[in-house]
Enzyme design. Structure first.
Site, PDB file in Angstrom:
ATOM      1  N   ARG A 114      15.498  18.882 -57.176  1.00 60.32           N
ATOM      2  CA  ARG A 114      16.504  18.914 -56.127  1.00 60.32           C
ATOM      3  C   ARG A 114      17.202  20.274 -56.095  1.00 60.32           C
ATOM      4  O   ARG A 114      17.161  21.035 -57.066  1.00 60.32           O
ATOM      5  CB  ARG A 114      17.554  17.823 -56.351  1.00 60.32           C
ATOM      6  CG  ARG A 114      17.014  16.404 -56.348  1.00 60.32           C
ATOM      7  CD  ARG A 114      18.150  15.416 -56.552  1.00 60.32           C
ATOM      8  NE  ARG A 114      17.685  14.032 -56.537  1.00 60.32           N
ATOM      9  CZ  ARG A 114      17.313  13.349 -57.611  1.00 60.32           C
ATOM     10  NH1 ARG A 114      17.354  13.941 -58.806  1.00 60.32           N
ATOM     11  NH2 ARG A 114      16.896  12.105 -57.509  1.00 60.32           N
TER      12      ARG A 114
ATOM     13  N   LYS B 293      22.104  12.670 -60.521  1.00 58.54           N
ATOM     14  CA  LYS B 293      22.128  11.411 -59.770  1.00 58.54           C
ATOM     15  C   LYS B 293      21.678  10.228 -60.620  1.00 58.54           C
ATOM     16  O   LYS B 293      20.941   9.351 -60.164  1.00 58.54           O
ATOM     17  CB  LYS B 293      21.254  11.518 -58.522  1.00 58.54           C
ATOM     18  CG  LYS B 293      21.751  12.532 -57.503  1.00 58.54           C
ATOM     19  CD  LYS B 293      20.919  12.530 -56.251  1.00 58.54           C
ATOM     20  CE  LYS B 293      21.090  11.231 -55.483  1.00 58.54           C
ATOM     21  NZ  LYS B 293      20.370  11.272 -54.186  1.00 58.54           N
TER      22      LYS B 293
ATOM     23  N   HIS C  52      14.998  19.404 -49.820  1.00 58.21           N
ATOM     24  CA  HIS C  52      14.419  18.123 -50.217  1.00 58.21           C
ATOM     25  C   HIS C  52      13.004  17.950 -49.668  1.00 58.21           C
ATOM     26  O   HIS C  52      12.218  17.181 -50.230  1.00 58.21           O
ATOM     27  CB  HIS C  52      15.309  16.977 -49.758  1.00 58.21           C
ATOM     28  CG  HIS C  52      15.412  15.870 -50.756  1.00 58.21           C
ATOM     29  ND1 HIS C  52      16.019  16.025 -51.979  1.00 58.21           N
ATOM     30  CD2 HIS C  52      14.950  14.596 -50.746  1.00 58.21           C
ATOM     31  CE1 HIS C  52      15.955  14.896 -52.665  1.00 58.21           C
ATOM     32  NE2 HIS C  52      15.305  14.011 -51.934  1.00 58.21           N
TER      33      HIS C  52
ATOM     34  N   ARG D 184      10.633  18.895 -52.285  1.00 60.00           N
ATOM     35  CA  ARG D 184      10.496  17.845 -53.304  1.00 60.00           C
ATOM     36  C   ARG D 184       9.502  16.784 -52.822  1.00 60.00           C
ATOM     37  O   ARG D 184       8.632  16.341 -53.591  1.00 60.00           O
ATOM     38  CB  ARG D 184      11.875  17.221 -53.564  1.00 60.00           C
ATOM     39  CG  ARG D 184      11.904  16.120 -54.640  1.00 60.00           C
ATOM     40  CD  ARG D 184      13.352  15.719 -54.880  1.00 60.00           C
ATOM     41  NE  ARG D 184      13.506  14.586 -55.765  1.00 60.00           N
ATOM     42  CZ  ARG D 184      13.528  14.650 -57.094  1.00 60.00           C
ATOM     43  NH1 ARG D 184      13.367  15.821 -57.697  1.00 60.00           N
ATOM     44  NH2 ARG D 184      13.695  13.560 -57.831  1.00 60.00           N
TER      45      ARG D 184
ATOM     46  N   HIS E 136      13.127  10.575 -62.187  1.00 57.84           N
ATOM     47  CA  HIS E 136      13.558   9.238 -61.774  1.00 57.84           C
ATOM     48  C   HIS E 136      13.704   8.334 -62.998  1.00 57.84           C
ATOM     49  O   HIS E 136      12.793   8.262 -63.826  1.00 57.84           O
ATOM     50  CB  HIS E 136      12.539   8.630 -60.807  1.00 57.84           C
ATOM     51  CG  HIS E 136      12.522   9.288 -59.464  1.00 57.84           C
ATOM     52  ND1 HIS E 136      11.479   9.170 -58.577  1.00 57.84           N
ATOM     53  CD2 HIS E 136      13.437  10.100 -58.854  1.00 57.84           C
ATOM     54  CE1 HIS E 136      11.741   9.855 -57.482  1.00 57.84           C
ATOM     55  NE2 HIS E 136      12.917  10.436 -57.630  1.00 57.84           N
TER      56      HIS E 136
ATOM     57  N   TYR F 120       6.812   7.431 -52.358  1.00 59.69           N
ATOM     58  CA  TYR F 120       5.780   8.440 -52.105  1.00 59.69           C
ATOM     59  C   TYR F 120       4.385   7.828 -52.057  1.00 59.69           C
ATOM     60  O   TYR F 120       3.452   8.456 -51.588  1.00 59.69           O
ATOM     61  CB  TYR F 120       5.839   9.531 -53.178  1.00 59.69           C
ATOM     62  CG  TYR F 120       7.161  10.240 -53.206  1.00 59.69           C
ATOM     63  CD1 TYR F 120       7.527  11.113 -52.194  1.00 59.69           C
ATOM     64  CD2 TYR F 120       8.074  10.017 -54.234  1.00 59.69           C
ATOM     65  CE1 TYR F 120       8.747  11.752 -52.204  1.00 59.69           C
ATOM     66  CE2 TYR F 120       9.306  10.661 -54.250  1.00 59.69           C
ATOM     67  CZ  TYR F 120       9.624  11.516 -53.236  1.00 59.69           C
ATOM     68  OH  TYR F 120      10.845  12.149 -53.244  1.00 59.69           O
TER      69      TYR F 120
END
Length: 427
Positions: A284, A309, A379, A382, A405, A414
């Protein structure tokens, strides 16, 4: 405006000679109530990397202010206050008009004088004014709510600011109903009617407004400010999970983006390194802007991206191309800066970049390379990285780990873009 990061004591060094050479000009600076401080201020500007042209503009305005306060009988720097600035600007800029809508002579002169006040504050010659706290009819509930968002929910400053904007507008709309006793007696029908009218008239639309209002009403119920939890009365904008495909960019377009960057300039060298890091690792923009020098392990050839995040920290190999791009940028990076972030502004005083600034950099070069697609920005790089990894048959768990993640469900978005696998399933 960022504060300079070198604060010097009263200096006898001839800092003014870096910006001026005429003896008469130097004499004008060194007389008056502030004459003893201009050499130190000039040295501060020099060591912060200000160019001669920019430094002369700052010092010239400060010199005129020195003449102004001296003519009014002020003999001590400690007697100078911020109130004098507005009166000085009224006289100094009388009859001056802006040449375009994007330039304000008054704001420009005020920004120049801030450097002088920052320097005098650093020498403890003047005391910075205390911020005036604005008390509104809803301060009793809004102030602790913002503390709750920042401390208990650990929201990012940009998210807190968005909640503050939406919540303030709603409280302004409530008017007299925001008083403590009246808020406590509001019924569900009254709250629902107020919400519908507010959301209809509000300039802000979409899920973010609904989310902010729902969060505020939950807070009111949990802390006993309302008689019930009215958060479910906020109209929801239904959005199905995984309803849209992630936006990726083709490899040929990414190559055009890199080719559009002029690496021979300081800005170009920095921007090339930023874009290459985003492309190579799929991180990010916030991870790139918070990358610090200690995250680069040159001996082990590794690079670390800190958790963002609620995700996981990621440590990956430092690719040769990325290492070369970062080294090229570090040759231009001001070595005197105390900031440890890798990517800094090329303009004095060389502060760290924000995630918004990095996203703006990416948008600029995407536009310059002729890459036109909705939602382009940092983004999108990404998304492109994740889609390329799927096309090269990388396991979904490995992709989730590389993207940082914490939960693999986040990565499944994805999988919809893995058209090769979808074709095999269809066959």
């Amino acid at each position: 405006m960022r504060k300079p990061y070198y604060f010097l004591d009263r200096s006898t060094d001839r800092g003014l000679e870096h910006f001026y050479c005429e003896r008469r000009t130097l004499g004008d600076f060194r007389r008056g109530v502030l004459g003893d401080y201009f050499d130190g201020l000039a040295l501060t500007l020099k060591r912060n990397g200000y160019s001669v042209g920019h430094g002369c503009g700052i010092l010239g305005t400060c010199c005129m202010f020195n003449v102004y306060v001296t003519e009014r009988g002020i003999t001590k720097a400690s007697a100078i206050s911020a109130e004098l600035v507005e009166r000085f600007l009224d006289d100094y800029l009388r009859g001056v008009r802006a040449t375009n809508t994007h330039y304000s002579p008054r704001d420009n002169a005020r920004a120049h004088l801030r450097h002088l006040f920052f320097y005098l504050e650093a020498l403890k010659l003047i005391t910075p004014p205390k911020p005036v706290q604005v008390v509104t009819p809803y301060s009793w509930i809004l102030d602790p709510y913002i503390v709750y968002l920042r401390d208990e929910r650990a929201m990012a400053p940009v998210t807190v600011k968005r909640h503050l904007t939406h919540t303030t507008a709603f409280l302004e709309f409530l008017k007299h109903d925001v008083q403590r006793p009246r808020l406590k007696t509001l019924s569900a029908e009254q709250v629902e009617a107020q919400l519908k009218r507010h959301m209809k008239d509000s300039k802000d639309k979409g899920r973010s407004l609904s989310s902010s209002l729902r969060s505020f009403l939950c807070y009111c119920a949990d802390h006993g400010h309302t008689q019930a939890d009215f958060s479910e009365l906020v109209p929801r904008q239904r959005q199905y999970r995984h309803a849209s495909l992630p936006r990726g960019i083709e490899d040929s377009a990414l190559e055009r983006v890199l080719a559009a960057i002029d690496k021979t300039t300081p800005n170009g060298a920095r921007d090339f390194a930023i874009v290459l890091v985003l492309m190579a690792y799929g991180v990010r923009a916030i991870s790139a802007c918070r990358l610090v020098m200690e995250d680069l392990d040159w001996r082990q050839a590794k690079i670390r991206f800190r958790a963002q995040k609620g995700g996981k920290e990621v440590v990956v190999p430092l690719l040769d191309a990325v290492a070369d791009a970062i080294i090229e940028w570090l040759r231009h990076r001001d070595p005197r800066t105390p900031h440890r972030e890798v990517f800094l502004s090329t303009k004095a005083p060389h502060g760290s970049l924000s995630s918004m600034a990095i996203s703006t950099v990416v948008k600029h070069y995407l536009h310059k390379a002729g890459v036109h697609q909705p939602g382009r920005g940092a983004h999108s790089l990404r998304h492109s990285w994740a889609i390329r990894a799927l096309e090269h048959d990388q396991p979904i768990k490995a992709i989730a780990d590389a993207l940082g993640h914490r939960y693999i469900d986040t990565t499944y978005i994805y999988a919809k873009a893995d058209l090769k696998t979808l074709r095999q399933v269809a066959i």
